[in-house]
Enzyme design. Structure first.
Site, PDB file in Angstrom:
ATOM      1  N   ASP A 289       0.014  79.181  59.261  1.00  0.00           N
ATOM      2  CA  ASP A 289       0.485  79.442  60.625  1.00  0.00           C
ATOM      3  C   ASP A 289       1.486  80.610  60.634  1.00  0.00           C
ATOM      4  O   ASP A 289       1.460  81.467  61.523  1.00  0.00           O
ATOM      5  CB  ASP A 289       1.142  78.185  61.196  1.00  0.00           C
TER       6      ASP A 289
ATOM      7  N   HIS B 275       2.068  70.974  61.427  1.00  0.00           N
ATOM      8  CA  HIS B 275       0.886  71.842  61.362  1.00  0.00           C
ATOM      9  C   HIS B 275      -0.148  71.252  62.329  1.00  0.00           C
ATOM     10  O   HIS B 275      -1.101  70.594  61.939  1.00  0.00           O
ATOM     11  CB  HIS B 275       0.331  71.909  59.938  1.00  0.00           C
TER      12      HIS B 275
END
Length: 332
Positions: free
Chosen positions: A160, A188
């Site tokens: 990410d 996440h």
């Protein structure tokens, strides 16, 4: 003097991410161009033949740093003596499945793998959980591997982080290597908070804040965030398969920075065991900005958190607390 080989475990090694990851490790992308490795690859019995095919390809590639390959469906054999464990294997959510069903299956997988690592891994083994739900899988692993120090159990939010760097570099038409210090806070999942408040770009006139260069808070506070949050889904839509190449690359980045250190003045995002920093409840595996040195990570302290960011940090912490409760209910 030649270094001793490091034993690196990859679970789910016959899958898409594993197939992209093992050659990167064998080539020195994860631990450095002078570090020999012995790869331990684990997968489930139905994937044994495919796993053997991956082993054959590793032999055929003749990687100079690769000093041995263990390919097995036995968790004890896979975990014996490993110094680094990259936990890619997990049970994916399938159509029509409830979250609790997926959680229950992953709890049982991570409970048994934790027990094998606990008994058979090398002392001070570093663990990175990639399989989703990554933060909570890491928490379950920590629970059932009590002799592995909590600071040695992490989950992957570097993917990410790298996605956020990529979006900023594309928006500003600059090299991605010139962008630094974005942060991924939290889970996440689609509640993660990609934060550029403290991020900078290296320009010919020196370092400049991302917010000053982009000068579009509306985009940064909406579209940028959702693009990073939902990038995985967008890749599945485009490829008809989930992110593999980028996940493998970011797993290498995560371990490399953890083991070899982050550059001076730069931080990265890692899912780590919360100590209460930034008013995040302790007892969660939560993504923070960290710096690494001598094989240890340290949460970056003292960053200002505005009201917009505070709400985002709390929202993703709430989801992680709910996931934790769900996972623990699967244990009872």
């Amino acid at each position: 003097m030649a270094k001793d080989p490091v034993r690196v475990l990859v679970t789910g090694a016959a899958g898409q991410i594993g197939y992209a990851l093992v050659p990167m490790i064998a080539r020195g992308v994860m631990l450095g161009a002078d570090q020999p490795v012995i790869l331990h690859m684990l997968d489930i019995p139905p994937a044994a033949e495919a796993l053997n095919g991956v082993k054959m390809e590793l032999v055929d590639a003749a990687f100079p740093l690769l000093k041995g390959v263990v390919a097995t469906t036995d968790a004890v054999e896979a975990c014996t003596g490993v110094n680094v464990a990259v936990m890619v294997g997990g049970f994916p959510r399938k159509e029509g499945m409830e979250r609790k069903d997926v959680m229950s299956k992953n709890v049982s997988i991570y409970k048994s793998q934790a027990s094998a690592l606990e008994k058979h891994a090398a002392a001070n083994c570093k663990v990175l959980v990639v399989a989703n739900p990554a933060n909570t899988n890491a928490l379950i692993l920590k629970e059932f591997a009590p002799s592995i120090p909590e600071k040695n159990i992490t989950c992957l939010t570097r993917l990410d982080h790298n996605r956020a760097l990529g979006q900023i570099s594309e928006r500003l038409n600059v090299q991605v290597s010139d962008v630094k210090n974005v942060i991924i806070w939290g889970n996440h999942s689609s509640t993660q908070y990609p934060d550029v408040t403290h991020a900078t770009v290296n320009t010919p006139a020196g370092e400049k804040p991302v917010r000053e260069l982009i000068a579009d808070d509306q985009w940064l506070n909406t579209e940028f965030i959702t693009t990073v949050q939902q990038r995985g889904a967008a890749i599945i839509k485009a490829r008809k398969l989930s992110s593999a190449l980028s996940a493998a690359s970011s797993a290498c980045d995560h371990i490399r920075d953890w083991v070899l250190g982050t550059p001076e003045g730069t931080w990265v995002s890692m899912g780590v065991y919360s100590d209460g920093s930034y008013n995040v409840p302790s007892g969660l595996i939560y993504s923070f900005p960290v710096t690494c040195k001598n094989g240890e990570w340290c949460i970056v302290q003292g960053l200002s958190i505005d009201e917009f960011s505070r709400n985002k940090l709390d929202l993703t912490a709430k989801e992680l607390s709910e996931e934790k409760d769900l996972a623990y209910s699967c244990l009872s």
